[in-house]
Design a protein around this motif. Structure first.
Motif, PDB file in Angstrom:
ATOM      1  N   MET A   1       0.823  -1.196   0.000  1.00 62.19           N
ATOM      2  CA  MET A   1       0.000   0.000   0.000  1.00 62.19           C
ATOM      3  C   MET A   1       0.862   1.252   0.000  1.00 62.19           C
ATOM      4  O   MET A   1       0.628   2.208  -0.717  1.00 62.19           O
ATOM      5  N   PHE A   2       1.913   1.225   0.830  1.00 62.79           N
ATOM      6  CA  PHE A   2       2.781   2.386   0.937  1.00 62.79           C
ATOM      7  C   PHE A   2       3.562   2.602  -0.349  1.00 62.79           C
ATOM      8  O   PHE A   2       3.825   3.745  -0.750  1.00 62.79           O
ATOM      9  N   ARG A   3       3.942   1.525  -1.022  1.00 57.39           N
ATOM     10  CA  ARG A   3       4.635   1.651  -2.305  1.00 57.39           C
ATOM     11  C   ARG A   3       3.755   2.332  -3.346  1.00 57.39           C
ATOM     12  O   ARG A   3       4.239   3.129  -4.158  1.00 57.39           O
ATOM     13  N   ALA A   4       2.458   2.005  -3.336  1.00 59.44           N
ATOM     14  CA  ALA A   4       1.532   2.624  -4.281  1.00 59.44           C
ATOM     15  C   ALA A   4       1.482   4.134  -4.062  1.00 59.44           C
ATOM     16  O   ALA A   4       1.502   4.915  -5.020  1.00 59.44           O
ATOM     17  N   GLY A   5       1.415   4.555  -2.798  1.00 56.59           N
ATOM     18  CA  GLY A   5       1.398   5.985  -2.513  1.00 56.59           C
ATOM     19  C   GLY A   5       2.679   6.674  -2.942  1.00 56.59           C
ATOM     20  O   GLY A   5       2.658   7.772  -3.501  1.00 56.59           O
ATOM     21  N   ALA A   6       3.832   6.018  -2.699  1.00 55.78           N
ATOM     22  CA  ALA A   6       5.118   6.613  -3.051  1.00 55.78           C
ATOM     23  C   ALA A   6       5.262   6.775  -4.559  1.00 55.78           C
ATOM     24  O   ALA A   6       5.694   7.827  -5.044  1.00 55.78           O
ATOM     25  N   VAL A   7       4.915   5.744  -5.333  1.00 58.96           N
ATOM     26  CA  VAL A   7       5.073   5.833  -6.780  1.00 58.96           C
ATOM     27  C   VAL A   7       4.065   6.819  -7.367  1.00 58.96           C
ATOM     28  O   VAL A   7       4.358   7.494  -8.373  1.00 58.96           O
ATOM     29  N   PHE A   8       2.894   6.956  -6.748  1.00 64.41           N
ATOM     30  CA  PHE A   8       1.933   7.952  -7.232  1.00 64.41           C
ATOM     31  C   PHE A   8       2.480   9.364  -7.039  1.00 64.41           C
ATOM     32  O   PHE A   8       2.289  10.237  -7.908  1.00 64.41           O
ATOM     33  N   LEU A   9       3.159   9.615  -5.927  1.00 63.27           N
ATOM     34  CA  LEU A   9       3.776  10.924  -5.708  1.00 63.27           C
ATOM     35  C   LEU A   9       4.823  11.217  -6.787  1.00 63.27           C
ATOM     36  O   LEU A   9       4.919  12.351  -7.287  1.00 63.27           O
ATOM     37  N   VAL A  10       5.594  10.210  -7.161  1.00 63.31           N
ATOM     38  CA  VAL A  10       6.603  10.390  -8.210  1.00 63.31           C
ATOM     39  C   VAL A  10       5.927  10.653  -9.552  1.00 63.31           C
ATOM     40  O   VAL A  10       6.349  11.534 -10.327  1.00 63.31           O
ATOM     41  N   LEU A  11       4.868   9.891  -9.861  1.00 65.53           N
ATOM     42  CA  LEU A  11       4.125  10.122 -11.102  1.00 65.53           C
ATOM     43  C   LEU A  11       3.583  11.545 -11.150  1.00 65.53           C
ATOM     44  O   LEU A  11       3.663  12.227 -12.181  1.00 65.53           O
ATOM     45  N   TRP A  12       3.034  11.987 -10.049  1.00 62.85           N
ATOM     46  CA  TRP A  12       2.466  13.327  -9.972  1.00 62.85           C
ATOM     47  C   TRP A  12       3.541  14.385 -10.237  1.00 62.85           C
ATOM     48  O   TRP A  12       3.344  15.337 -10.990  1.00 62.85           O
ATOM     49  N   SER A  13       4.691  14.198  -9.639  1.00 65.41           N
ATOM     50  CA  SER A  13       5.773  15.170  -9.773  1.00 65.41           C
ATOM     51  C   SER A  13       6.286  15.270 -11.203  1.00 65.41           C
ATOM     52  O   SER A  13       6.574  16.367 -11.704  1.00 65.41           O
ATOM     53  N   HIS A  14       6.405  14.137 -11.891  1.00 69.57           N
ATOM     54  CA  HIS A  14       7.005  14.124 -13.225  1.00 69.57           C
ATOM     55  C   HIS A  14       5.999  14.400 -14.330  1.00 69.57           C
ATOM     56  O   HIS A  14       6.343  14.283 -15.512  1.00 69.57           O
ATOM     57  N   ALA A  15       4.781  14.770 -13.961  1.00 69.21           N
ATOM     58  CA  ALA A  15       3.791  15.149 -14.979  1.00 69.21           C
ATOM     59  C   ALA A  15       3.991  16.587 -15.450  1.00 69.21           C
ATOM     60  O   ALA A  15       3.322  17.021 -16.396  1.00 69.21           O
ATOM     61  N   GLY A  16       4.899  17.333 -14.822  1.00 72.74           N
ATOM     62  CA  GLY A  16       5.094  18.742 -15.150  1.00 72.74           C
ATOM     63  C   GLY A  16       5.356  19.028 -16.617  1.00 72.74           C
ATOM     64  O   GLY A  16       4.733  19.934 -17.199  1.00 72.74           O
ATOM     65  N   PRO A  17       6.270  18.281 -17.290  1.00 76.82           N
ATOM     66  CA  PRO A  17       6.540  18.584 -18.705  1.00 76.82           C
ATOM     67  C   PRO A  17       5.333  18.406 -19.620  1.00 76.82           C
ATOM     68  O   PRO A  17       5.338  18.904 -20.751  1.00 76.82           O
ATOM     69  N   LEU A  18       4.304  17.700 -19.165  1.00 78.78           N
ATOM     70  CA  LEU A  18       3.113  17.490 -19.991  1.00 78.78           C
ATOM     71  C   LEU A  18       2.178  18.683 -19.956  1.00 78.78           C
ATOM     72  O   LEU A  18       1.220  18.750 -20.730  1.00 78.78           O
ATOM     73  N   LEU A  19       2.425  19.628 -19.058  1.00 78.80           N
ATOM     74  CA  LEU A  19       1.587  20.817 -18.933  1.00 78.80           C
ATOM     75  C   LEU A  19       2.188  21.964 -19.738  1.00 78.80           C
ATOM     76  O   LEU A  19       3.407  22.046 -19.901  1.00 78.80           O
ATOM     77  N   PRO A  20       1.365  22.867 -20.240  1.00 78.92           N
ATOM     78  CA  PRO A  20       1.902  24.021 -20.989  1.00 78.92           C
ATOM     79  C   PRO A  20       2.680  24.962 -20.086  1.00 78.92           C
ATOM     80  O   PRO A  20       2.428  25.044 -18.880  1.00 78.92           O
ATOM     81  N   ASP A  21       3.638  25.672 -20.678  1.00 74.01           N
ATOM     82  CA  ASP A  21       4.486  26.577 -19.903  1.00 74.01           C
ATOM     83  C   ASP A  21       3.702  27.715 -19.276  1.00 74.01           C
ATOM     84  O   ASP A  21       4.130  28.297 -18.279  1.00 74.01           O
ATOM     85  N   THR A  22       2.553  28.048 -19.864  1.00 72.56           N
ATOM     86  CA  THR A  22       1.768  29.168 -19.344  1.00 72.56           C
ATOM     87  C   THR A  22       0.994  28.821 -18.084  1.00 72.56           C
ATOM     88  O   THR A  22       0.482  29.702 -17.412  1.00 72.56           O
ATOM     89  N   TRP A  23       0.893  27.529 -17.782  1.00 77.02           N
ATOM     90  CA  TRP A  23       0.166  27.122 -16.580  1.00 77.02           C
ATOM     91  C   TRP A  23       1.021  27.384 -15.346  1.00 77.02           C
ATOM     92  O   TRP A  23       2.242  27.237 -15.387  1.00 77.02           O
ATOM     93  N   PRO A  24       0.400  27.734 -14.253  1.00 78.77           N
ATOM     94  CA  PRO A  24       1.167  27.829 -13.002  1.00 78.77           C
ATOM     95  C   PRO A  24       1.599  26.439 -12.559  1.00 78.77           C
ATOM     96  O   PRO A  24       1.072  25.427 -13.020  1.00 78.77           O
ATOM     97  N   ASN A  25       2.565  26.418 -11.705  1.00 82.09           N
ATOM     98  CA  ASN A  25       3.085  25.128 -11.231  1.00 82.09           C
ATOM     99  C   ASN A  25       2.099  24.528 -10.235  1.00 82.09           C
ATOM    100  O   ASN A  25       2.154  24.786  -9.040  1.00 82.09           O
TER     101      ASN A  25
END
Length: 358
Positions: A1-25
């Motif tokens: 269960m804890f591994r699922a939460g940890a990898v989801f946090l990493v997925l969330w963090s690395h989604a940044g390049p998929l967003l347009p530059d004009t969006w806030p962080n």
């Protein structure tokens, strides 16, 4: 269960390049560093599990030799990494730096600290884990040798492991201070072998304490409903204490932050990540809504493959012009789906082979 939460946090963090530059962080804030904490939690989990197993071997609670222990860890992580590394190198998903770089990456000898390019973006963390496993395994083998040769009592061996687990974070802090004093970049600090050994050691200390005092461990675990919210608040506060650590990773850390980062911040986050483990110990999948249980079970099971594959998928999705929401959904669901397929086709067969060989 804890591994699922940890990898989801990493997925969330690395989604940044998929967003347009004009969006806030929107994926992180000064008080919310999902990628950093996700990786730190992974290290704490690894320290808790792996060092706990080595403690059991040393104390004769686990009928397994050190050689078998190392082979079992090798079968669990290395073959999948090798296959994906070779596949991505052959298909051009990673930049080709030559056969020497490929060989050194396969041997977990890479990273900014030694000037060897990291071919798979997240493999710097595997370097830390694999060499740490070997370090602890060698120490356990040395203890077993001394017990046979000099008839060491088990209590002394147990305390020796405790001394090592307490000593390594101190050594790690001194090495961090040394490289920062030489002008090392933030990336070198964050991805260096000894920068993250704190979380591994504190996870090991938690395993040591659970075996030494199971009653107190269980008592703290039962109070998780109270402790967990407090820990989250503290984590948010600690995350705000070093904003320079999360800015330009190619710059050196300002001198004013070095003492805290070297001897305070990393030991603190290692301790907090380990505290999260015990405070979440009583949490069960049955606590989740029925619709989420299967997804979290699958994500936990294939977390290693998801971790290896999510960034190449993100790079691939950036080549396509599609709506932002569709791109994000494809990224999250695709990472889990491809990770699950990799678990079925690579990880699971090697785990079965491990059972036969070891």
């Amino acid at each position: 269960m804890f591994r699922a939460g940890a990898v989801f946090l990493v997925l969330w963090s690395h989604a940044g390049p998929l967003l347009p530059d004009t969006w806030p962080n929107v994926l992180s804030a000064n008080w919310f560093r999902p990628g950093f904490w996700g990786v730190t939690i992974f290290f704490a989990i690894s320290g808790f599990l792996i060092i706990g197993q080595l403690l059991d071997v040393v104390m004769d609670r686990r009928q397994e030799t050190i050689k078998v222990f190392v082979l079992r860890r090798w079968f669990r992580t290395v073959p999948t990494y090798w296959i994906l590394l070779g596949l991505f190198s052959c298909t051009g998903f990673v930049i080709w730096f030559g056969w020497r770089s490929l060989l050194l990456n396969a041997l977990f000898i890479q990273g900014p600290m030694i000037g060897i390019p990291v071919l798979l973006p997240v493999s710097w963390s595997l370097v830390i884990e694999e060499w740490s496993y070997l370090l602890y395994a060698v120490f356990a083998a040395l203890l077993l040798f001394c017990r046979r040769r000099y008839q060491l009592p088990r209590s002394l061996m147990e305390r020796s492991f405790l001394v090592l687990l307490l000593f390594l974070p101190c050594l790690s802090g001194a090495l961090r201070w040394s490289v920062m004093d030489q002008g090392a970049s933030v990336q070198m600090i964050k991805q260096g072998l000894f920068s993250q050994i704190d979380a591994l050691s504190y996870g090991g200390l938690l395993a040591w304490w659970m075996r030494r005092s199971p009653e107190n461990f269980d008592r703290l675990a039962r109070s998780g409903n109270v402790v967990l919210p407090i820990l989250i608040i503290v984590i948010c506060g600690v995350s705000t204490s070093v904003p320079d650590l999360f800015r330009n990773v190619l710059d050196p850390l300002p001198e004013a932050s070095r003492l805290w980062v070297a001897f305070g911040f990393y030991p603190t986050v290692g301790f907090l990540a380990s505290a999260l483990i015990v405070s979440s110990w009583k949490f069960r999948y049955s606590f989740l809504p029925v619709s989420m249980r299967r997804a979290f079970r699958e994500l936990s099971r294939c977390s290693y493959s998801v971790y290896l594959l999510h960034m190449p998928l993100a790079s691939l999705l950036m080549q396509f012009n599609m709506p932002i929401v569709l791109r994000l959904i494809t990224y999250f669901l695709g990472s889990i789906g491809i990770g699950s397929l990799c678990w079925q086709c690579l990880e699971r067969p090697f785990m079965r082979l491990r059972t036969k060989v070891c």
